[in-house]
Scaffold this active site. Structure first.
Site, PDB file in Angstrom:
ATOM      1  N   ARG A   1       3.827   6.088   1.848  1.00  0.00           N
ATOM      2  CA  ARG A   1       4.327   7.475   1.934  1.00  0.00           C
ATOM      3  C   ARG A   1       3.779   8.314   0.794  1.00  0.00           C
ATOM      4  O   ARG A   1       4.439   9.231   0.321  1.00  0.00           O
ATOM      5  CB  ARG A   1       5.835   7.492   1.913  1.00  0.00           C
TER       6      ARG A   1
ATOM      7  N   ASP B   1       7.458   4.241 -10.306  1.00  0.00           N
ATOM      8  CA  ASP B   1       8.285   3.993  -9.121  1.00  0.00           C
ATOM      9  C   ASP B   1       9.777   3.963  -9.444  1.00  0.00           C
ATOM     10  O   ASP B   1      10.428   2.921  -9.468  1.00  0.00           O
ATOM     11  CB  ASP B   1       7.845   2.711  -8.387  1.00  0.00           C
TER      12      ASP B   1
ATOM     13  N   ARG C   1      -1.768  -1.048  -9.925  1.00  0.00           N
ATOM     14  CA  ARG C   1      -0.598  -1.888 -10.141  1.00  0.00           C
ATOM     15  C   ARG C   1      -1.028  -3.345 -10.231  1.00  0.00           C
ATOM     16  O   ARG C   1      -2.150  -3.680  -9.821  1.00  0.00           O
ATOM     17  CB  ARG C   1       0.355  -1.729  -8.948  1.00  0.00           C
TER      18      ARG C   1
ATOM     19  N   ASP D   1       8.831   6.133   7.638  1.00  0.00           N
ATOM     20  CA  ASP D   1       8.416   7.421   8.202  1.00  0.00           C
ATOM     21  C   ASP D   1       7.466   8.180   7.270  1.00  0.00           C
ATOM     22  O   ASP D   1       7.056   9.296   7.571  1.00  0.00           O
ATOM     23  CB  ASP D   1       9.642   8.281   8.524  1.00  0.00           C
ATOM     24  N   GLY D   2       7.175   7.592   6.111  1.00  0.00           N
ATOM     25  CA  GLY D   2       6.231   8.232   5.205  1.00  0.00           C
ATOM     26  C   GLY D   2       6.818   9.411   4.436  1.00  0.00           C
ATOM     27  O   GLY D   2       6.115  10.115   3.719  1.00  0.00           O
TER      28      GLY D   2
ATOM     29  N   GLY E   1       0.815  -1.219   0.000  1.00  0.00           N
ATOM     30  CA  GLY E   1       0.000   0.000   0.000  1.00  0.00           C
ATOM     31  C   GLY E   1       0.842   1.260   0.000  1.00  0.00           C
ATOM     32  O   GLY E   1       2.065   1.221   0.131  1.00  0.00           O
TER      33      GLY E   1
ATOM     34  N   ASP F   1       4.341  -4.794  -7.364  1.00  0.00           N
ATOM     35  CA  ASP F   1       3.728  -3.541  -6.894  1.00  0.00           C
ATOM     36  C   ASP F   1       4.293  -2.330  -7.636  1.00  0.00           C
ATOM     37  O   ASP F   1       3.751  -1.232  -7.521  1.00  0.00           O
ATOM     38  CB  ASP F   1       3.935  -3.366  -5.374  1.00  0.00           C
ATOM     39  N   ASN F   2       5.353  -2.536  -8.391  1.00  0.00           N
ATOM     40  CA  ASN F   2       5.942  -1.435  -9.147  1.00  0.00           C
ATOM     41  C   ASN F   2       5.675  -1.567 -10.643  1.00  0.00           C
ATOM     42  O   ASN F   2       6.376  -0.967 -11.461  1.00  0.00           O
ATOM     43  CB  ASN F   2       7.446  -1.348  -8.888  1.00  0.00           C
TER      44      ASN F   2
HETATM   45  P1  AMP Z   1       9.034   0.884  -3.149  1.00  0.00           P
HETATM   46  O1  AMP Z   1       9.913  -0.312  -3.184  1.00  0.00           O
HETATM   47  O2  AMP Z   1       9.737   2.186  -2.860  1.00  0.00           O
HETATM   48  O3  AMP Z   1       8.140   0.991  -4.331  1.00  0.00           O
HETATM   49  O4  AMP Z   1       8.091   0.689  -1.871  1.00  0.00           O
HETATM   50  C1  AMP Z   1       7.622  -0.538  -1.389  1.00  0.00           C
HETATM   51  C2  AMP Z   1       6.692  -0.283  -0.223  1.00  0.00           C
HETATM   52  O5  AMP Z   1       7.358   0.403   0.831  1.00  0.00           O
HETATM   53  C3  AMP Z   1       5.473   0.554  -0.552  1.00  0.00           C
HETATM   54  O6  AMP Z   1       4.396   0.071   0.211  1.00  0.00           O
HETATM   55  C4  AMP Z   1       5.881   1.937  -0.083  1.00  0.00           C
HETATM   56  O7  AMP Z   1       4.774   2.760   0.209  1.00  0.00           O
HETATM   57  C5  AMP Z   1       6.663   1.604   1.171  1.00  0.00           C
HETATM   58  N1  AMP Z   1       7.626   2.668   1.520  1.00  0.00           N
HETATM   59  C6  AMP Z   1       8.755   3.009   0.858  1.00  0.00           C
HETATM   60  N2  AMP Z   1       9.385   4.022   1.472  1.00  0.00           N
HETATM   61  C7  AMP Z   1       8.651   4.340   2.566  1.00  0.00           C
HETATM   62  C8  AMP Z   1       8.773   5.300   3.618  1.00  0.00           C
HETATM   63  N3  AMP Z   1       9.795   6.158   3.690  1.00  0.00           N
HETATM   64  N4  AMP Z   1       7.792   5.327   4.565  1.00  0.00           N
HETATM   65  C9  AMP Z   1       6.758   4.478   4.532  1.00  0.00           C
HETATM   66  N5  AMP Z   1       6.592   3.549   3.573  1.00  0.00           N
HETATM   67  C10 AMP Z   1       7.519   3.470   2.588  1.00  0.00           C
HETATM   68 MG    MG Z   2       6.639   1.054  -5.207  1.00  0.00          MG
END
Ligand code: AMP
Ligand code: MG
Length: 469
Positions: free
Chosen positions: A84, A252, A173, A115-116, A81, A242-243
């Site tokens: 951030r 992403d 996605r 940390d979002g 989900g 998810d990407n």
């Molecule tokens: P990503 O690999 O960056 O596409 O992210 C994979 C998952 O990690 C997704 O659910 C993102 O929303 C979550 N995510 C990535 N970076 C953060 C962050 N700094 N804070 C919270 N969730 C994150």
């Molecule tokens: Mg992603």
């Protein structure tokens, strides 16, 4: 007023969590993409820093964090989900319907340990590379703005925080389907199928088997997309399900990068130790991801599970051919040929890999050579290998005009991007702006390109790019 017309927010509650962005101390504009705003018919005055930072929710927005699951490096996570990011809403523009999303807007119910937030460096990186991809004519999400938050985010060190405003055909996605499928929520899967068909592949609705047609059309857009990436030496880096966007846009931008010295096994992502998402593996991974997508559609493809699997499999089995068609046609154009020449391409790529040849510079110089300029032979460790290949290539009748339209003069090279981001983090945006400006017209050979053409020297080479959260 932003002309919101939100449809995703009308889906049932298990699709998302409604929440407002978490305000930041001091919103400050860093970049605003006027050209993109103009193309979309958006008024820049509707996007002051307070709105872009999430401190003020604009009228008509319905901020939400979307639910999705995903296979990450092959392992399934039933709940990822938007951890951030928040979808503010959708706008209908002359170019179609688009999502406006804030990325780095604070923690959500999906944040897990994160940390979002996003760093300025990561937000600028996505801005630069996604806009470069758009200029390279690759389907991609776009970047409307970057604002600084005035807060620091802890990574390896404390870094300035930022929010990126992302524009996407949608944020649906493969993992969005997997989320509901993994919960055996058939109603939600069906709802998402209908929503996606209506939004992205409306012709599937008229097909005798809409879900199968959806699979086939998504497969076609992914085959075209990944072929395009590979023709530019682009490595996505984290092709988790998810990407992968159902719309067929690149989405992403994390540890993605463009190859310098060509080798099919090239990987940049610091977290991809097995080389799962290497340059040469991307088609196979897209195929695998599509199989995960197909699995979620089975119940809608046919009520008889065996028949559903058979139909889905037949469709999925077309991927290698569809991909090869796009790949061979695209590489033929890079060689100036109007007909596919797979043997010529394979020989060339294996020679390039064996001779330490820079990918982008080679095709640019080959274009010049086709137009009567110097041979690119000096880029080879063993120049004779090029001469031998070039005889067969000449015999095929290359056309320099075709090549010019297909071979960029520059791509965002890792060491240049890194340099621009380091300067930006330290407060100097000038190198970023110059690089960004040059990347706006990548197929045009003009003097502003010169500083960005050279491959990195030995001590400039960047071996790993980080997930940049
Ligand atoms: P990503 O690999 O960056 O596409 O992210 C994979 C998952 O990690 C997704 O659910 C993102 O929303 C979550 N995510 C990535 N970076 C953060 C962050 N700094 N804070 C919270 N969730 C994150
Ligand atoms: Mg992603």
């Amino acid at each position: 007023m932003i002309p919101f017309d939100n449809t995703f927010a009308t889906l049932p509650p298990q699709f998302f969590d409604r929440q407002d962005p978490v305000p930041v101390p001091a919103p400050e504009m860093v970049l605003f993409n006027d050209a993109l705003a103009q193309t979309l018919g958006l008024d820049p005055a509707d996007f002051p820093p307070e709105v872009l930072a999430g401190n003020r929710v604009p009228e008509g927005a319905t901020p939400l964090a979307a639910a999705y699951a995903g296979h990450q490096f092959g392992g399934f996570s039933p709940q990822l989900g938007d951890g951030r990011a928040l979808l503010l809403g959708e706008v209908v523009t002359p170019r179609g319907r688009f999502d406006i999303q804030l990325k780095g807007s604070g923690p959500t119910v999906f944040s897990r340990n994160g940390d979002g937030r996003a760093t300025l460096s990561a937000a600028l990186r996505e801005y630069l590379i996604s806009e470069a991809m758009a200029a390279l004519r690759v389907p991609t999400t776009r970047a409307l703005a970057v604002v600084k938050t005035g807060a620091e985010v802890p990574r390896d060190t404390l870094e300035p925080g930022a929010v990126l405003t992302r524009i996407a055909a949608s944020h649906i996605r493969v993992g969005s389907f997997q989320f509901h499928y993994a919960r055996r929520d058939t109603q939600a899967v069906n709802r998402l199928i209908d929503y996606t068909i209506a939004r992205h592949y409306p012709s599937a609705a008229d097909s005798p088997n809409p879900a199968l047609s959806l699979l086939q059309q998504v497969l076609e857009s992914q085959a075209a997309l990944v072929a395009k990436w590979m023709q530019l030496g682009f490595i996505h880096g984290v092709m988790n399900t998810d990407n992968m966007a159902i719309s067929g846009e690149t989405i992403d931008y994390g540890p993605c990068a463009f190859v310098d010295t060509f080798h099919p096994d090239t990987v940049f992502s610091s977290i991809d130790r097995q080389g799962r998402y290497a340059w040469g593996r991307q088609a196979g991974i897209a195929h695998w991801n599509l199989a995960q997508f197909g699995t979620t559609l089975l119940g809608r493809i046919d009520p008889d599970p065996a028949q559903a699997r058979k139909l889905a499999q037949e469709t999925l089995d077309r991927f290698p051919d569809r991909f090869a068609q796009h790949y061979n046609a695209g590489f033929a154009r890079k060689l100036g040929l109007s007909r596919p020449a797979p043997d010529l391409v394979n020989d060339l790529l294996s020679d390039m890999a064996n001779n330490g040849v820079d990918f982008t510079l080679f095709f640019h110089r080959l274009t010049g050579f086709a137009a009567g300029g110097d041979s690119p032979r000096a880029l080879y460790d063993t120049p004779g290998a090029f001469d031998t290949w070039a005889e067969s290539w000449r015999a095929a009748g290359p056309d320099a005009d075709i090549m010019r339209a297909e071979n960029p003069v520059i791509i965002p090279r890792n060491h240049q991007v890194d340099r621009a981001l380091k300067a930006a983090t330290a407060g100097d945006m000038a190198p970023f702006r110059r690089l960004h400006a040059a990347l706006a017209t990548p197929y045009q050979d003009s003097p502003d390109k010169a500083p960005y053409q050279a491959p990195p020297t030995a001590d400039e080479i960047i071996h790993a790019t980080f997930c940049g959260t």
